[in-house]
Design an enzyme around this catalytic site. Structure first.
Site, PDB file in Angstrom:
ATOM      1  N   THR A  83       0.865  -1.190   0.000  1.00  0.00           N
ATOM      2  CA  THR A  83       0.000   0.000   0.000  1.00  0.00           C
ATOM      3  C   THR A  83       0.898   1.235   0.000  1.00  0.00           C
ATOM      4  O   THR A  83       1.124   1.850   1.038  1.00  0.00           O
ATOM      5  CB  THR A  83      -0.930   0.019   1.231  1.00  0.00           C
ATOM      6  OG1 THR A  83      -0.144  -0.190   2.427  1.00  0.00           O
ATOM      7  CG2 THR A  83      -1.981  -1.054   1.141  1.00  0.00           C
ATOM      8  N   THR A 118      -0.522  -1.925   5.775  1.00  0.00           N
ATOM      9  CA  THR A 118      -0.789  -0.682   6.497  1.00  0.00           C
ATOM     10  C   THR A 118      -1.825   0.138   5.727  1.00  0.00           C
ATOM     11  O   THR A 118      -1.715   0.319   4.514  1.00  0.00           O
ATOM     12  CB  THR A 118       0.498   0.130   6.677  1.00  0.00           C
ATOM     13  OG1 THR A 118       1.484  -0.709   7.297  1.00  0.00           O
ATOM     14  CG2 THR A 118       0.267   1.335   7.564  1.00  0.00           C
ATOM     15  N   PHE A 142       4.369  -5.131  13.169  1.00  0.00           N
ATOM     16  CA  PHE A 142       5.472  -4.320  13.682  1.00  0.00           C
ATOM     17  C   PHE A 142       6.777  -5.060  13.413  1.00  0.00           C
ATOM     18  O   PHE A 142       7.148  -5.967  14.165  1.00  0.00           O
ATOM     19  CB  PHE A 142       5.303  -4.058  15.175  1.00  0.00           C
ATOM     20  CG  PHE A 142       3.971  -3.459  15.526  1.00  0.00           C
ATOM     21  CD1 PHE A 142       3.736  -2.099  15.357  1.00  0.00           C
ATOM     22  CD2 PHE A 142       2.936  -4.256  16.007  1.00  0.00           C
ATOM     23  CE1 PHE A 142       2.499  -1.543  15.671  1.00  0.00           C
ATOM     24  CE2 PHE A 142       1.703  -3.712  16.329  1.00  0.00           C
ATOM     25  CZ  PHE A 142       1.487  -2.352  16.161  1.00  0.00           C
ATOM     26  N   GLU A 145      12.755  -4.203   8.372  1.00  0.00           N
ATOM     27  CA  GLU A 145      13.236  -4.819   7.141  1.00  0.00           C
ATOM     28  C   GLU A 145      14.581  -5.480   7.424  1.00  0.00           C
ATOM     29  O   GLU A 145      15.458  -4.906   8.050  1.00  0.00           O
ATOM     30  CB  GLU A 145      13.367  -3.760   6.043  1.00  0.00           C
ATOM     31  CG  GLU A 145      12.014  -3.227   5.608  1.00  0.00           C
ATOM     32  CD  GLU A 145      12.126  -2.097   4.597  1.00  0.00           C
ATOM     33  OE1 GLU A 145      13.259  -1.676   4.304  1.00  0.00           O
ATOM     34  OE2 GLU A 145      11.088  -1.631   4.121  1.00  0.00           O
ATOM     35  N   LYS A 197      -0.909   1.549  14.624  1.00  0.00           N
ATOM     36  CA  LYS A 197       0.155   1.314  13.635  1.00  0.00           C
ATOM     37  C   LYS A 197       0.790   2.630  13.171  1.00  0.00           C
ATOM     38  O   LYS A 197       2.015   2.785  13.182  1.00  0.00           O
ATOM     39  CB  LYS A 197      -0.428   0.545  12.444  1.00  0.00           C
ATOM     40  CG  LYS A 197       0.496   0.426  11.247  1.00  0.00           C
ATOM     41  CD  LYS A 197       1.721  -0.399  11.544  1.00  0.00           C
ATOM     42  CE  LYS A 197       2.542  -0.630  10.278  1.00  0.00           C
ATOM     43  NZ  LYS A 197       3.746  -1.432  10.520  1.00  0.00           N
ATOM     44  N   ASN A 201       4.723   4.084  14.163  1.00  0.00           N
ATOM     45  CA  ASN A 201       5.775   4.364  13.194  1.00  0.00           C
ATOM     46  C   ASN A 201       6.131   5.847  13.157  1.00  0.00           C
ATOM     47  O   ASN A 201       7.286   6.212  12.932  1.00  0.00           O
ATOM     48  CB  ASN A 201       5.360   3.881  11.803  1.00  0.00           C
ATOM     49  CG  ASN A 201       5.692   2.415  11.593  1.00  0.00           C
ATOM     50  OD1 ASN A 201       6.343   1.787  12.427  1.00  0.00           O
ATOM     51  ND2 ASN A 201       5.245   1.853  10.490  1.00  0.00           N
ATOM     52  N   ASN A 243      19.204   5.770  18.497  1.00  0.00           N
ATOM     53  CA  ASN A 243      19.692   7.147  18.624  1.00  0.00           C
ATOM     54  C   ASN A 243      20.879   7.458  17.720  1.00  0.00           C
ATOM     55  O   ASN A 243      21.516   8.496  17.879  1.00  0.00           O
ATOM     56  CB  ASN A 243      20.076   7.426  20.078  1.00  0.00           C
ATOM     57  CG  ASN A 243      21.235   6.543  20.558  1.00  0.00           C
ATOM     58  OD1 ASN A 243      21.684   5.659  19.832  1.00  0.00           O
ATOM     59  ND2 ASN A 243      21.697   6.773  21.773  1.00  0.00           N
ATOM     60  N   PRO A 245      22.612   8.826  14.606  1.00  0.00           N
ATOM     61  CA  PRO A 245      22.252   9.747  13.514  1.00  0.00           C
ATOM     62  C   PRO A 245      22.374   9.095  12.142  1.00  0.00           C
ATOM     63  O   PRO A 245      23.131   8.143  11.939  1.00  0.00           O
ATOM     64  CB  PRO A 245      23.252  10.893  13.679  1.00  0.00           C
ATOM     65  CG  PRO A 245      23.614  10.867  15.123  1.00  0.00           C
ATOM     66  CD  PRO A 245      23.626   9.411  15.496  1.00  0.00           C
ATOM     67  N   SER A 246      21.617   9.640  11.212  1.00  0.00           N
ATOM     68  CA  SER A 246      21.586   9.115   9.851  1.00  0.00           C
ATOM     69  C   SER A 246      21.348  10.275   8.892  1.00  0.00           C
ATOM     70  O   SER A 246      21.350  11.434   9.293  1.00  0.00           O
ATOM     71  CB  SER A 246      20.469   8.075   9.708  1.00  0.00           C
ATOM     72  OG  SER A 246      19.203   8.700   9.895  1.00  0.00           O
ATOM     73  N   GLY A 250      14.083   6.565   6.466  1.00  0.00           N
ATOM     74  CA  GLY A 250      13.698   6.100   5.137  1.00  0.00           C
ATOM     75  C   GLY A 250      13.100   4.713   5.219  1.00  0.00           C
ATOM     76  O   GLY A 250      12.505   4.341   6.224  1.00  0.00           O
ATOM     77  N   TYR A 252      10.578   1.512   3.665  1.00  0.00           N
ATOM     78  CA  TYR A 252       9.239   1.414   3.084  1.00  0.00           C
ATOM     79  C   TYR A 252       8.168   2.007   3.990  1.00  0.00           C
ATOM     80  O   TYR A 252       7.164   2.535   3.512  1.00  0.00           O
ATOM     81  CB  TYR A 252       8.931  -0.064   2.794  1.00  0.00           C
ATOM     82  CG  TYR A 252       7.596  -0.277   2.138  1.00  0.00           C
ATOM     83  CD1 TYR A 252       7.312   0.300   0.900  1.00  0.00           C
ATOM     84  CD2 TYR A 252       6.610  -1.050   2.745  1.00  0.00           C
ATOM     85  CE1 TYR A 252       6.083   0.115   0.294  1.00  0.00           C
ATOM     86  CE2 TYR A 252       5.385  -1.239   2.139  1.00  0.00           C
ATOM     87  CZ  TYR A 252       5.126  -0.653   0.912  1.00  0.00           C
ATOM     88  OH  TYR A 252       3.908  -0.838   0.317  1.00  0.00           O
ATOM     89  N   CYS A 253       8.346   1.946   5.311  1.00  0.00           N
ATOM     90  CA  CYS A 253       7.241   2.274   6.220  1.00  0.00           C
ATOM     91  C   CYS A 253       7.237   3.711   6.724  1.00  0.00           C
ATOM     92  O   CYS A 253       6.224   4.405   6.606  1.00  0.00           O
ATOM     93  CB  CYS A 253       7.258   1.317   7.414  1.00  0.00           C
ATOM     94  SG  CYS A 253       6.820  -0.375   6.967  1.00  0.00           S
ATOM     95  N   LYS A 256       6.083   6.858   4.395  1.00  0.00           N
ATOM     96  CA  LYS A 256       4.683   6.852   3.953  1.00  0.00           C
ATOM     97  C   LYS A 256       3.716   6.892   5.128  1.00  0.00           C
ATOM     98  O   LYS A 256       2.659   7.524   5.044  1.00  0.00           O
ATOM     99  CB  LYS A 256       4.400   5.648   3.052  1.00  0.00           C
ATOM    100  CG  LYS A 256       4.363   4.291   3.713  1.00  0.00           C
ATOM    101  CD  LYS A 256       4.204   3.181   2.670  1.00  0.00           C
ATOM    102  CE  LYS A 256       4.093   1.798   3.301  1.00  0.00           C
ATOM    103  NZ  LYS A 256       2.788   1.502   3.858  1.00  0.00           N
ATOM    104  N   ASP A 257       4.086   6.254   6.232  1.00  0.00           N
ATOM    105  CA  ASP A 257       3.172   6.232   7.374  1.00  0.00           C
ATOM    106  C   ASP A 257       3.058   7.597   8.037  1.00  0.00           C
ATOM    107  O   ASP A 257       1.975   7.995   8.489  1.00  0.00           O
ATOM    108  CB  ASP A 257       3.633   5.189   8.395  1.00  0.00           C
ATOM    109  CG  ASP A 257       3.451   3.758   7.880  1.00  0.00           C
ATOM    110  OD1 ASP A 257       3.054   3.604   6.702  1.00  0.00           O
ATOM    111  OD2 ASP A 257       3.710   2.809   8.639  1.00  0.00           O
TER     112      ASP A 257
END
Length: 388
Positions: A83, A118, A142, A145, A197, A201, A243, A245-246, A250, A252-253, A256-257
């Site tokens: 979805t 979802t 829940f 990936e 849900k 997220n 915690n 950092p990135s 990102g 899939y979830c 969009k959620d």
């Protein structure tokens, strides 16, 4: 119990192998190549637990391309189709879910569905009214990936969106197949389950955004980000988990959620939910500016995946950074062993790691891997703790 599962991505395949320990499972996917791989005990996704389970001979599972047989076979039909979020409509594209339900009801009007995909808040009630049936239940998933089956075997909680004996039966089915038995079980109304849900997220996205924004401040002021994060995390109410950092949240979830939850807030006063979505854009802007400040001619992107031991780079934050660099006229090359083509988003894909290291003035990596140590002076990363 007989169970059929429709859609064999992370969610569907993890549930298939989980339930096949004690239930009889038919697993269907529209992609014949995926069915062929699974029949040969080959996982179409990177997940060590999934591959381990596929190698077992004691699971009660039949991977099949036959939709009709799958519908007729089961007590419960689990829907785990994708979805994706439609940016124009500000709404999940739920067409795959409805396609399964419509086709299944035409074959078997008394079919009972469990939605694992979802969906927007309020969607299940809309479906019940649309199709004139009470046999549609939402049960949120829940998982991470790359750890999808593990997270089903060791769930944080089991939630079923129906307060009934049937809801309890469904919850018991998942609990009995989990390896951990002391798991909280919650029966709720369907709309509340959908909200759980999305809010779960979005909180995870909030935590990522928070520590990324802390890191942005530290880097802008030439402060030691690791020391600050460690000190903040010593408060037991905050903790030292999730915690690192990135370049932004990102996968899939989360992207969009968070957007779907923001859309659900259309007529409700709010500040935080929209800010979480916007914070991710700001973070990628900042990361691109830090790279551009190094005045590179060629920027090498080391891996498109978000996490170690993953083959998925859907909506990975590094792609947003790439677009920003290319918009400034910077040549971008990519090292990603899972890619088969010669280009990705019109960027050259380099298969030889030595060539990649030599051609790149700056190497951008969301997570630092040991093979980058030889060119550490070229690497730009915000990986402080060496974990996902």
């Amino acid at each position: 119990m007989n169970v059929s599962i429709f859609g064999l991505g992370y969610v569907g395949l993890a549930n298939t192998l989980l339930l096949a320990q004690n239930e009889h499972v038919k697993a269907y996917d529209i992609v014949k190549k995926k069915i062929d791989m699974l029949q040969e005990k080959k996982s179409p996704i990177e997940d060590k637990e999934i591959q381990k389970f596929l190698n077992r001979n004691d699971l009660n599972v039949d991977f099949t391309p036959n939709f009709i047989d799958s519908v007729k076979f089961s007590d419960y039909l689990i829907i785990a189709t994708p979805t994706d979020y439609d940016e124009k409509k500000n709404y999940f594209n739920t067409s795959t879910v409805e396609e399964v339900i419509e086709k299944a009801l035409a074959i078997r009007p008394d079919a009972t569905f469990i939605i694992k995909s979802t969906v927007p808040v309020g969607y299940t009630e809309e479906l019940k009214e649309k199709y004139g049936t009470d046999n549609i239940i939402f049960s949120p998933e829940f998982l991470r990936e790359g750890r999808a089956l593990y997270d089903n075997l060791h769930p944080s909680r089991i939630i079923v969106g129906e307060c009934s004996e049937r809801g309890q039966e469904i919850a018991n089915m998942f609990l009995e197949n989990a390896h951990d038995k002391d798991v909280p079980v919650l029966l709720t109304h369907s709309t509340e389950a959908e909200a759980i849900k999305l809010f779960s997220n979005t909180y995870l996205a909030l935590r990522v955004a928070y520590f990324n924004e802390l890191d942005t401040y530290a880097e802008s002021r030439s402060l030691n980000s690791k020391q600050i994060i460690e000190g903040v995390g010593l408060d037991p109410r905050i903790g030292s988990h999730y915690n690192n950092p990135s370049f932004g949240y990102g996968g899939y979830c989360l992207p969009k959620d968070t957007k779907q939850l923001r859309a659900n807030y259309e007529d409700v006063p709010s500040n935080i939910i929209g800010a979480i979505v916007e914070a991710n854009t700001t973070r990628k802007d900042f990361i691109a500016e830090q790279i551009l400040a190094k005045d590179p001619k060629v920027v090498g992107i080391y891996r498109l995946t978000m996490k170690a031991n993953s083959d998925n780079f859907r909506y990975s934050s590094i792609q947003g950074v790439m677009k920003r660099l290319k918009a400034k006229g910077i040549e971008v090359v990519v090292f990603e062993p899972t890619l088969k083509g010669e280009e990705f988003f019109k960027s050259k894909v380099i298969k030889d790691f030595e060539e990649f290291k030599n051609i790149s003035d700056v190497i951008v990596s969301n997570r630092f891997e040991p093979e980058l140590q030889a060119v550490e002076e070229k690497v730009y990363t915000r990986d402080i703790f060496g974990r996902d």
